[in-house]
Design a protein around this motif. Structure first.
Motif, PDB file in Angstrom:
ATOM      1  N   VAL A  17     108.083 -69.000  85.575  1.00  0.00           N
ATOM      2  CA  VAL A  17     108.095 -70.516  85.249  1.00  0.00           C
ATOM      3  C   VAL A  17     107.256 -71.313  86.130  1.00  0.00           C
ATOM      4  CG1 VAL A  17     109.662 -72.409  85.009  1.00  0.00           C
ATOM      5  CG2 VAL A  17     110.421 -70.131  84.127  1.00  0.00           C
ATOM      6  N   GLY A  18     107.477 -71.031  87.524  1.00  0.00           N
ATOM      7  CA  GLY A  18     106.818 -71.392  88.526  1.00  0.00           C
ATOM      8  C   GLY A  18     105.358 -71.134  88.891  1.00  0.00           C
ATOM      9  N   TYR A  19     105.307 -70.027  88.342  1.00  0.00           N
ATOM     10  CA  TYR A  19     103.635 -69.510  88.260  1.00  0.00           C
ATOM     11  C   TYR A  19     102.908 -70.253  87.154  1.00  0.00           C
ATOM     12  CZ  TYR A  19      99.472 -66.350  87.981  1.00  0.00           C
ATOM     13  OH  TYR A  19      98.570 -65.594  88.135  1.00  0.00           O
ATOM     14  N   SER A  20     103.640 -70.448  86.317  1.00  0.00           N
ATOM     15  CA  SER A  20     102.856 -71.064  84.985  1.00  0.00           C
ATOM     16  C   SER A  20     102.441 -72.593  85.433  1.00  0.00           C
ATOM     17  CB  SER A  20     103.820 -71.015  83.787  1.00  0.00           C
ATOM     18  OG  SER A  20     103.261 -71.958  82.678  1.00  0.00           O
ATOM     19  N   ALA A  21     103.665 -73.270  86.059  1.00  0.00           N
ATOM     20  CA  ALA A  21     103.472 -74.667  86.255  1.00  0.00           C
ATOM     21  C   ALA A  21     102.567 -74.636  87.571  1.00  0.00           C
ATOM     22  CB  ALA A  21     104.864 -74.933  87.202  1.00  0.00           C
ATOM     23  N   GLY A  22     102.346 -73.557  88.574  1.00  0.00           N
ATOM     24  CA  GLY A  22     101.308 -73.665  89.547  1.00  0.00           C
ATOM     25  C   GLY A  22      99.986 -73.547  89.016  1.00  0.00           C
ATOM     26  N   ARG A  23      99.780 -72.989  87.778  1.00  0.00           N
ATOM     27  CA  ARG A  23      98.401 -72.828  87.252  1.00  0.00           C
ATOM     28  C   ARG A  23      98.104 -74.177  86.707  1.00  0.00           C
ATOM     29  NH1 ARG A  23      95.393 -68.353  87.920  1.00  0.00           N
ATOM     30  NH2 ARG A  23      94.569 -68.272  85.827  1.00  0.00           N
ATOM     31  N   LYS A  24      99.039 -74.884  85.991  1.00  0.00           N
ATOM     32  CA  LYS A  24      98.748 -76.253  85.618  1.00  0.00           C
ATOM     33  C   LYS A  24      98.461 -77.086  86.500  1.00  0.00           C
ATOM     34  CE  LYS A  24     101.946 -75.884  81.513  1.00  0.00           C
ATOM     35  NZ  LYS A  24     101.067 -75.824  80.556  1.00  0.00           N
ATOM     36  N   ALA A  25      99.214 -77.093  87.816  1.00  0.00           N
ATOM     37  CA  ALA A  25      98.993 -78.069  88.938  1.00  0.00           C
ATOM     38  C   ALA A  25      97.603 -77.610  89.279  1.00  0.00           C
ATOM     39  CB  ALA A  25      99.887 -77.580  90.355  1.00  0.00           C
ATOM     40  N   ALA A  26      97.149 -76.461  89.528  1.00  0.00           N
ATOM     41  CA  ALA A  26      95.567 -76.282  89.946  1.00  0.00           C
ATOM     42  C   ALA A  26      94.625 -76.901  89.116  1.00  0.00           C
ATOM     43  CB  ALA A  26      95.457 -74.639  89.761  1.00  0.00           C
ATOM     44  N   LEU A  27      94.751 -77.287  87.606  1.00  0.00           N
ATOM     45  CA  LEU A  27      94.174 -77.655  86.799  1.00  0.00           C
ATOM     46  C   LEU A  27      94.108 -79.150  87.410  1.00  0.00           C
ATOM     47  CD1 LEU A  27      94.877 -76.289  83.328  1.00  0.00           C
ATOM     48  CD2 LEU A  27      93.026 -75.813  84.660  1.00  0.00           C
ATOM     49  N   VAL A  28      94.991 -79.983  87.656  1.00  0.00           N
ATOM     50  CA  VAL A  28      95.154 -81.336  88.090  1.00  0.00           C
ATOM     51  C   VAL A  28      94.673 -81.327  89.257  1.00  0.00           C
ATOM     52  CG1 VAL A  28      96.827 -82.983  88.885  1.00  0.00           C
ATOM     53  CG2 VAL A  28      97.559 -81.557  86.944  1.00  0.00           C
ATOM     54  N   LEU A  29      94.585 -80.468  90.186  1.00  0.00           N
ATOM     55  CA  LEU A  29      93.877 -80.768  91.729  1.00  0.00           C
ATOM     56  C   LEU A  29      92.511 -80.502  91.500  1.00  0.00           C
ATOM     57  CD1 LEU A  29      96.348 -78.622  94.081  1.00  0.00           C
ATOM     58  CD2 LEU A  29      96.208 -81.235  93.414  1.00  0.00           C
ATOM     59  N   LYS A  30      91.961 -79.998  90.409  1.00  0.00           N
ATOM     60  CA  LYS A  30      90.556 -79.641  90.058  1.00  0.00           C
ATOM     61  C   LYS A  30      89.971 -80.904  89.339  1.00  0.00           C
ATOM     62  CE  LYS A  30      90.603 -74.654  89.753  1.00  0.00           C
ATOM     63  NZ  LYS A  30      90.801 -73.241  89.457  1.00  0.00           N
ATOM     64  N   GLY A  31      90.905 -81.804  88.851  1.00  0.00           N
ATOM     65  CA  GLY A  31      90.253 -83.116  88.386  1.00  0.00           C
ATOM     66  C   GLY A  31      90.605 -83.371  87.180  1.00  0.00           C
ATOM     67  N   ILE A  32      91.252 -82.562  86.450  1.00  0.00           N
ATOM     68  CA  ILE A  32      91.867 -82.761  84.981  1.00  0.00           C
ATOM     69  C   ILE A  32      93.149 -83.711  84.852  1.00  0.00           C
ATOM     70  CG2 ILE A  32      92.916 -81.823  82.839  1.00  0.00           C
ATOM     71  CD1 ILE A  32      91.252 -79.509  83.614  1.00  0.00           C
ATOM     72  N   ARG A  33      93.181 -84.668  84.210  1.00  0.00           N
ATOM     73  CA  ARG A  33      94.400 -85.546  83.944  1.00  0.00           C
ATOM     74  C   ARG A  33      95.755 -84.727  83.635  1.00  0.00           C
ATOM     75  NH1 ARG A  33      94.312 -88.678  80.263  1.00  0.00           N
ATOM     76  NH2 ARG A  33      95.686 -90.003  81.153  1.00  0.00           N
ATOM     77  N   PRO A  34      96.811 -85.000  84.447  1.00  0.00           N
ATOM     78  CA  PRO A  34      97.906 -84.212  83.901  1.00  0.00           C
ATOM     79  C   PRO A  34      98.142 -84.630  82.492  1.00  0.00           C
ATOM     80  CG  PRO A  34      98.186 -85.440  85.891  1.00  0.00           C
ATOM     81  CD  PRO A  34      97.006 -86.008  85.469  1.00  0.00           C
TER      82      PRO A  34
END
Length: 340
Positions: free
Chosen positions: A283-300
């Motif tokens: 669960v956390g791993y999947s959330a971390g991958r989403k967070a990485a996309l946000v930090l790379k500039g994609i809007r949440p």
């Protein structure tokens, strides 16, 4: 029920104290080095409602998910970790702290802490995890279904359990049990959502469900003892208050020979007979991958939220013996993992 392959291990080895202190010192210097090289260092506020096996695994998984995407603590990420210790007022205070500190992203673990962040009205990117029903909790828009974009500053991962399938599986383990018990904190909206599904499942299976409610973790042991004289088996909801005291529930079940079932696999090692459910590291791993996309500039709001749909059956034979349960061969054959 097939586990995901090739994911990083979430075990942690023990490090001698002097080496640990040296690593901490190096980590403290690394962000400055990154900034000197012109690399942005992201500050991530982590808010967790309480410590228990599932949520702790979630936090570890999140950090590994980010690290495998190039965002590593001590290099280009600083974590500001806070734990409300089960206190909802403290969760609000932590949320306001992160807003005041203007962190780059908030990782909110569990429903109460995510709701606390939402109450601040912040527009800081939020990635939630271990939230049972984000729509019911008013964390994502009411017209946003799992797998869809929210269009807001929020995305994340739901931990919705397969309640009907769980109940059916557990009932096969103890077919003689006709009266079941559960306990939960009614202040947790995630628990209310879960208990409704549990009532329906019990009714469909022709079972009686006895409910005990608690206001805080200190009442859990007493509530479990109250159930012990009234039920033949206990199954838990996705309730953080009771999960934090699962050891106390297991002791009561061992003493009274009552079968205890959980819904997250991390709780099996702590004394439940079995769980057909989630690995919260994933669960956390999947959330971390989403967070990485946000930090790379994609809007949440452009990163779809959704559940982790990988379930495993884990059985604890020691707990089964302690609680007087004989596991049917067909369930042993289905198990993804057997603990002794």
């Amino acid at each position: 029920m097939t586990p995901l392959k090739n994911l990083p291990s979430h075990g942690r080895s023990r490090t001698p104290r002097l080496v640990f202190l040296g690593l901490m010192a190096a980590a403290a210097l690394a962000p400055a080095a990154a900034m000197a090289q012109g690399q942005k260092v992201f500050r991530i506020g982590v808010t967790q409602i309480v410590s228990h096996a599932a949520l702790d695994a979630d936090e570890k998984g999140f950090e590994v998910g980010l690290a495998t995407s190039g965002f590593k603590e001590g290099v280009n990420v600083i974590y500001i970790r806070r734990n409300a210790e089960g206190d909802l007022a403290a969760a609000d205070t932590i949320a306001r702290e992160f807003v005041s500190e203007k962190v780059d992203l908030i990782h909110a673990i569990a429903t109460p802490t995510t709701q606390a962040v939402m109450r601040t009205g912040t527009r800081i990117p939020v990635v939630f995890s271990s939230v049972t029903d984000p729509v019911l909790a008013e964390i994502v828009p009411s017209d946003s279904a799992a797998g869809q974009k929210t269009g807001t500053h929020v995305t994340g991962v739901s931990d919705l359990w397969p309640v009907r399938l769980q109940f059916e599986t557990y009932a096969r383990a103890v077919p003689q049990a006709k009266t079941w018990g559960t306990l939960y904190n009614p202040k947790e909206s995630n628990s209310l959502s879960h208990i409704r599904a549990m009532r329906e499942a019990a009714n469909n299976l022709g079972l009686t469900l006895v409910e005990a409610t608690v206001d805080n973790s200190e009442e859990v042991g007493q509530a479990a003892a109250w159930l012990a004289g009234r039920v033949q088996a206990i199954t838990l909801t996705s309730d953080n208050t009771t999960a934090a005291k699962l050891d106390a529930i297991a002791r009561v079940c061992d003493q009274h020979k009552i079968a205890l079932f959980a819904g997250d696999v991390d709780s099996v090692v702590r004394g439940a007979v079995m769980a057909y459910g989630l690995d919260y590291f994933l669960v956390g791993y999947s959330a971390g991958r989403k967070a990485a996309l946000v930090l790379k500039g994609i809007r949440p709001g452009d990163v779809p939220w959704g559940p982790v749909e990988v379930f495993s059956l884990v059985i604890n034979t020691r707990a089964a013996r302690a609680q007087g349960v004989t596991i049917p061969p067909e369930l042993m054959a289905r198990a993804d993992k057997v603990l002794n």
